[in-house]
Design a protein around this motif. Sequence first.
Motif, mmCIF file in Angstrom:
data_model
loop_
_atom_site.group_PDB
_atom_site.id
_atom_site.type_symbol
_atom_site.label_atom_id
_atom_site.label_comp_id
_atom_site.label_asym_id
_atom_site.label_seq_id
_atom_site.Cartn_x
_atom_site.Cartn_y
_atom_site.Cartn_z
ATOM 1 N N ALA A 28 -4.212 -8.361 -5.522
ATOM 2 C CA ALA A 28 -4.298 -7.730 -6.858
ATOM 3 C C ALA A 28 -3.274 -8.339 -7.811
ATOM 4 C CB ALA A 28 -4.080 -6.230 -6.729
ATOM 5 N N ILE A 29 -2.063 -8.560 -7.319
ATOM 6 C CA ILE A 29 -1.004 -9.115 -8.167
ATOM 7 C C ILE A 29 -1.360 -10.537 -8.580
ATOM 8 C CG2 ILE A 29 1.417 -9.864 -8.153
ATOM 9 C CD1 ILE A 29 1.946 -7.275 -6.399
ATOM 10 N N ALA A 30 -1.937 -11.295 -7.642
ATOM 11 C CA ALA A 30 -2.360 -12.670 -7.981
ATOM 12 C C ALA A 30 -3.502 -12.637 -8.998
ATOM 13 C CB ALA A 30 -2.803 -13.404 -6.716
ATOM 14 N N ARG A 31 -4.377 -11.670 -8.870
ATOM 15 C CA ARG A 31 -5.565 -11.596 -9.733
ATOM 16 C C ARG A 31 -5.237 -11.045 -11.117
ATOM 17 N NH1 ARG A 31 -8.344 -7.042 -9.585
ATOM 18 N NH2 ARG A 31 -7.834 -6.716 -7.406
ATOM 19 N N GLN A 32 -4.404 -10.000 -11.167
ATOM 20 C CA GLN A 32 -4.256 -9.301 -12.449
ATOM 21 C C GLN A 32 -2.818 -8.959 -12.797
ATOM 22 O OE1 GLN A 32 -6.727 -5.912 -11.589
ATOM 23 N NE2 GLN A 32 -5.104 -4.883 -10.446
ATOM 24 N N GLY A 33 -1.892 -9.397 -11.957
ATOM 25 C CA GLY A 33 -0.477 -9.213 -12.288
ATOM 26 C C GLY A 33 0.097 -7.868 -11.917
ATOM 27 N N ARG A 34 -0.736 -6.995 -11.310
ATOM 28 C CA ARG A 34 -0.212 -5.690 -10.865
ATOM 29 C C ARG A 34 -1.138 -5.117 -9.801
ATOM 30 N NH1 ARG A 34 -1.677 -1.785 -16.118
ATOM 31 N NH2 ARG A 34 -3.873 -1.418 -15.566
ATOM 32 N N PHE A 35 -0.627 -4.144 -9.063
ATOM 33 C CA PHE A 35 -1.381 -3.507 -7.969
ATOM 34 C C PHE A 35 -1.274 -1.997 -8.170
ATOM 35 C CE2 PHE A 35 -3.267 -2.634 -4.026
ATOM 36 C CZ PHE A 35 -2.421 -1.969 -3.147
ATOM 37 N N SER A 36 -2.429 -1.347 -8.347
ATOM 38 C CA SER A 36 -2.399 0.113 -8.527
ATOM 39 C C SER A 36 -2.937 0.761 -7.259
ATOM 40 C CB SER A 36 -3.278 0.506 -9.729
ATOM 41 O OG SER A 36 -4.617 0.077 -9.539
ATOM 42 N N VAL A 37 -2.154 1.667 -6.687
ATOM 43 C CA VAL A 37 -2.544 2.303 -5.432
ATOM 44 C C VAL A 37 -2.247 3.805 -5.521
ATOM 45 C CG1 VAL A 37 -0.285 1.691 -4.398
ATOM 46 C CG2 VAL A 37 -2.202 2.346 -2.914
ATOM 47 N N ALA A 38 -3.194 4.600 -5.011
ATOM 48 C CA ALA A 38 -2.986 6.056 -4.933
ATOM 49 C C ALA A 38 -2.699 6.407 -3.475
ATOM 50 C CB ALA A 38 -4.218 6.809 -5.426
ATOM 51 N N LEU A 39 -1.555 7.029 -3.236
ATOM 52 C CA LEU A 39 -1.156 7.394 -1.878
ATOM 53 C C LEU A 39 -1.804 8.706 -1.465
ATOM 54 C CD1 LEU A 39 2.681 6.611 -1.914
ATOM 55 C CD2 LEU A 39 0.765 5.070 -1.406
ATOM 56 N N SER A 40 -2.066 8.833 -0.168
ATOM 57 C CA SER A 40 -2.554 10.117 0.343
ATOM 58 C C SER A 40 -1.373 10.882 0.925
ATOM 59 C CB SER A 40 -3.615 9.897 1.426
ATOM 60 O OG SER A 40 -3.053 9.221 2.516
ATOM 61 N N GLY A 41 -1.613 12.153 1.162
ATOM 62 C CA GLY A 41 -0.561 13.006 1.687
ATOM 63 C C GLY A 41 -0.813 13.334 3.145
ATOM 64 N N GLY A 42 -0.242 14.451 3.583
ATOM 65 C CA GLY A 42 -0.410 14.841 4.971
ATOM 66 C C GLY A 42 0.513 14.041 5.874
ATOM 67 N N SER A 43 0.212 14.087 7.173
ATOM 68 C CA SER A 43 1.110 13.459 8.159
ATOM 69 C C SER A 43 0.675 12.048 8.574
ATOM 70 C CB SER A 43 1.186 14.349 9.397
ATOM 71 O OG SER A 43 -0.133 14.552 9.912
ATOM 72 N N THR A 44 -0.627 11.779 8.550
ATOM 73 C CA THR A 44 -1.098 10.481 9.075
ATOM 74 C C THR A 44 -0.456 9.279 8.386
ATOM 75 O OG1 THR A 44 -3.198 11.475 9.762
ATOM 76 C CG2 THR A 44 -3.133 9.065 9.535
ATOM 77 N N PRO A 45 -0.384 9.259 7.056
ATOM 78 C CA PRO A 45 0.133 8.043 6.414
ATOM 79 C C PRO A 45 1.644 7.858 6.541
ATOM 80 C CG PRO A 45 -0.395 9.674 4.743
ATOM 81 C CD PRO A 45 -0.781 10.277 6.055
ATOM 82 N N ARG A 46 2.360 8.844 7.082
ATOM 83 C CA ARG A 46 3.819 8.757 7.161
ATOM 84 C C ARG A 46 4.275 7.473 7.844
ATOM 85 N NH1 ARG A 46 7.559 12.887 6.486
ATOM 86 N NH2 ARG A 46 9.635 12.201 7.064
ATOM 87 N N ALA A 47 3.646 7.162 8.984
ATOM 88 C CA ALA A 47 4.068 5.966 9.742
ATOM 89 C C ALA A 47 3.802 4.695 8.931
ATOM 90 C CB ALA A 47 3.322 5.925 11.074
ATOM 91 N N LEU A 48 2.705 4.696 8.174
ATOM 92 C CA LEU A 48 2.428 3.538 7.299
ATOM 93 C C LEU A 48 3.530 3.399 6.264
ATOM 94 C CD1 LEU A 48 0.828 1.336 5.788
ATOM 95 C CD2 LEU A 48 -0.528 3.179 4.737
ATOM 96 N N TYR A 49 3.871 4.506 5.610
ATOM 97 C CA TYR A 49 4.878 4.431 4.539
ATOM 98 C C TYR A 49 6.221 3.980 5.112
ATOM 99 C CZ TYR A 49 1.349 7.253 2.067
ATOM 100 O OH TYR A 49 0.183 7.725 1.519
ATOM 101 N N GLU A 50 6.556 4.489 6.305
ATOM 102 C CA GLU A 50 7.828 4.070 6.926
ATOM 103 C C GLU A 50 7.832 2.569 7.194
ATOM 104 O OE1 GLU A 50 7.853 6.760 10.228
ATOM 105 O OE2 GLU A 50 9.024 8.291 9.153
ATOM 106 N N LYS A 51 6.684 2.039 7.621
ATOM 107 C CA LYS A 51 6.607 0.586 7.864
ATOM 108 C C LYS A 51 6.771 -0.191 6.554
ATOM 109 C CE LYS A 51 3.986 0.051 12.106
ATOM 110 N NZ LYS A 51 5.125 -0.581 12.797
#
Length: 251
Positions: A28-51
């Motif tokens: 996205a950054i290469a294509r348009q100079g920025r990356f827009s992402v919406a994070l989810s909540g709950g417990s599952t994504p915690r390990a992803l965010y920590e990484k």
Amino acid sequence: MTSIVIYPDPEALAHGAAEHFSACAAEAIARQGRFSVALSGGSTPRALYEKLGTLPYRDQITWAKVHIFFGDERCVPPDDSQSNYRMAEQTLLAKVPLPAANIHRMHGEDNPSGAAAAYERELREFFGSDAEEDESSVARFDLILLGLGEDGHTASLFPETPPVGETRHWVLANFVAKLKMWRLTLTPVVINNAREVLFLVEGESKAARLEEVLHGGYRPTELPAQIVHPEEGETRWFVDRAAASQLKEVP
Ligand code: 6PG
């Protein structure tokens, strides 16, 4: 296009998701100079965010060009233990060089309907479609992360609640009777305009519901995760083996 990847365990799932997040950001950054992402909540994504908040991703991703939004939020203050923002802040946002202006928090502490309207305005401003009547230019996220609840909800689109069928507003407040709490949530209008939606699902407790959502009859009012199908975008499911244990058709 919908695809599913089955990982042997939650650690492998988090690693695969971190690699994919990093690749999406770079593209996205290469294509348009920025990356827009919406994070989810709950417990599952915690390990992803920590990484993502540690090496190599902390240095690999150009965080100054990443804009962090939220797919949903509990209507609580940002320092409340239930806050999706708080979980993201502790695991990721405080660990990487993100400009404060790039963190677009849903104000769960404010009046729910007012906070939903304010967040929609913020989306319109960021995605350049300020005109209320300009329905043609719906916010188009590069990536929206989603989870799957045991009842088939995703974001804060809960079964039998009005936002599941929303066709105009981008963000709505939703009173979830069974939780006795207000939530803020992106609606299917925005979710289904994303370039990519990535569901992260893990654990035996989600297995039956995952099979229903993916291969059962289409009944989004009861299974809101089924409402997610970006016409011009990818839908990916990253699941662990336990969550995939009841899938009848395995890719
Ligand atoms: C939330 C989430 C919600 C979550 C599912 C799965 O605010 O709780 O956005 O939609 O993704 O409930 O939650 P777990 O990952 O904790 O199972």
